[in-house]
Structure formats: C-alpha cells, structure tokens
Design an enzyme around this catalytic site. Structure first.
Site, short mmCIF file in Angstrom:
data_model
loop_
_atom_site.label_atom_id
_atom_site.label_comp_id
_atom_site.label_asym_id
_atom_site.label_seq_id
_atom_site.Cartn_x
_atom_site.Cartn_y
_atom_site.Cartn_z
N TYR A 118 -6.56 -1.09 -7.06
CA TYR A 118 -7.66 -0.35 -6.43
C TYR A 118 -8.95 -1.17 -6.52
CZ TYR A 118 -4.45 3.59 -6.64
OH TYR A 118 -3.35 4.40 -6.49
N ASN A 147 -4.61 8.69 2.67
CA ASN A 147 -3.99 7.95 3.76
C ASN A 147 -3.00 8.87 4.48
OD1 ASN A 147 -2.59 6.10 5.38
ND2 ASN A 147 -1.32 5.41 3.67
N CYS A 167 -0.03 2.36 1.34
CA CYS A 167 -0.75 2.76 0.13
C CYS A 167 0.16 2.68 -1.10
CB CYS A 167 -1.35 4.14 0.29
SG CYS A 167 -0.18 5.42 0.74
N HIS A 168 1.47 2.67 -0.89
CA HIS A 168 2.40 2.57 -2.03
C HIS A 168 2.30 1.20 -2.70
CE1 HIS A 168 4.58 1.14 1.56
NE2 HIS A 168 5.20 0.31 0.74
N GLU A 204 11.05 -3.08 -0.82
CA GLU A 204 10.32 -4.24 -0.31
C GLU A 204 10.45 -5.47 -1.19
OE1 GLU A 204 6.30 -2.96 0.33
OE2 GLU A 204 6.87 -1.59 1.93
#
Length: 169
Positions: free
Chosen positions: A108, A131, A139-140, A166
């Site tokens: 962040y 979001n 945002c993850h 991912e």
C-alpha cells in the site's frame, strides 16, 4: 455515484472462486463482484444481458484468466474497456493497481508513493478495498508493508488463490 444510475447490462458468471456479478456501462466494464464480497452493490437495476459487448468480452477474458489454473501462469492482463465509478483519488489508485504485473505484488505504501501521496497509505488502503473490479483491477496483488496478506474485499482465501494462480511469491 451508484452504479445503478448508469449501468446498461449485468450478468453472472461462474469462476473457480465462486460466482461473479459483472456490470457494464456504455463505456466499459464497471463492476465485477464476488458473492459475499465487501462493498457488493446488491441487486442492480440493469437488465440481465450476457450478450452485451463489454460483458461478453469480460466473460471471455475472465475465462482465459481462470483457464490457466494450476499453471502458475495467468494471462498477462485484461484488455477490455473499463469504466469503474469512483472519486478522482480512487481512480488514481485503481489506475496504479493496473500497473502491477501478473505474478508481482506491491505494498500500500508503494502505491501511495507512486501516486505522489506518500502519507496517504490508509486512504490508499480504503481505495483499494473499494475497487469495484475484482480480479480485473488486481487489488489482490497488494500486500502489507511487511509482505503480509492483508484485507481483500473478496476474502483472504480468494486473495491467496489468485496470487497462487498467478505464480506470485
């Protein structure tokens, strides 16, 4: 502005992480919310129209994203037009989220510095939490400053699953 005021269409799709409600305006995909997600808009006034061009493309791109399950190699990114509704600050944060590459993470604080607001870490966290485009606007991929998994509106189990999918470290 509430999404109900400008939405043209909505549909629900199934994903490996549960149902996802998609909503579109004339300009692009405006929402992608998991059932039970924080800040889910609830029932939308837009017609159910899965053939709407933006919804059809979102469905196709999300299917491609999730079809790579277990490979640790999700597609590089989404190309569909987006139209999330939010404040200028939220828009700035959401744009920064889109710059986080697949398989990468950031904090962040890093986002706050990137947008030129280094002391706005909490505000960045609030914007990330609001979001409206789960998975699509990643945002993850945002972690705490110490690398810890912190809040995710869709739930930490989904956040872990998306990061694993991912190939994030």
């Amino acid at each position: 502005m509430k999404p109900n005021n400008i939405l043209q269409a909505q549909c629900r799709i199934e994903t490996p992480l549960g149902p996802l409600l998609l909503a579109a305006t004339a300009r692009g995909l405006a929402g992608a919310w998991f059932d039970g997600q924080a800040h889910h808009p609830g029932e939308l006034a837009a017609p159910v129209e899965p053939t709407h061009p933006h919804l059809r493309q979102a469905t196709h791109e999300l299917a491609a994203y999730f079809s790579a399950a277990g490979t640790g190699q999700a597609p590089a990114g989404f190309t569909l037009a987006l139209d999330p509704q939010g404040t200028a600050f939220q828009q700035q944060v959401w744009l920064a989220l889109r710059a986080i590459a697949t398989g990468q993470t950031c904090s962040y604080g890093a986002i706050a510095r990137q947008i030129g607001r280094p002391s706005a870490v909490r505000a960045v966290g609030a914007a990330v939490g609001r979001n409206p485009l789960s998975v699509v606007v990643p945002c993850h991929r945002v972690l705490g400053g110490d690398g810890a998994l912190t809040g995710y509106a869709g739930g930490l189990d989904r956040k872990r699953a998306l990061l694993r999918h991912e190939g994030a470290r």
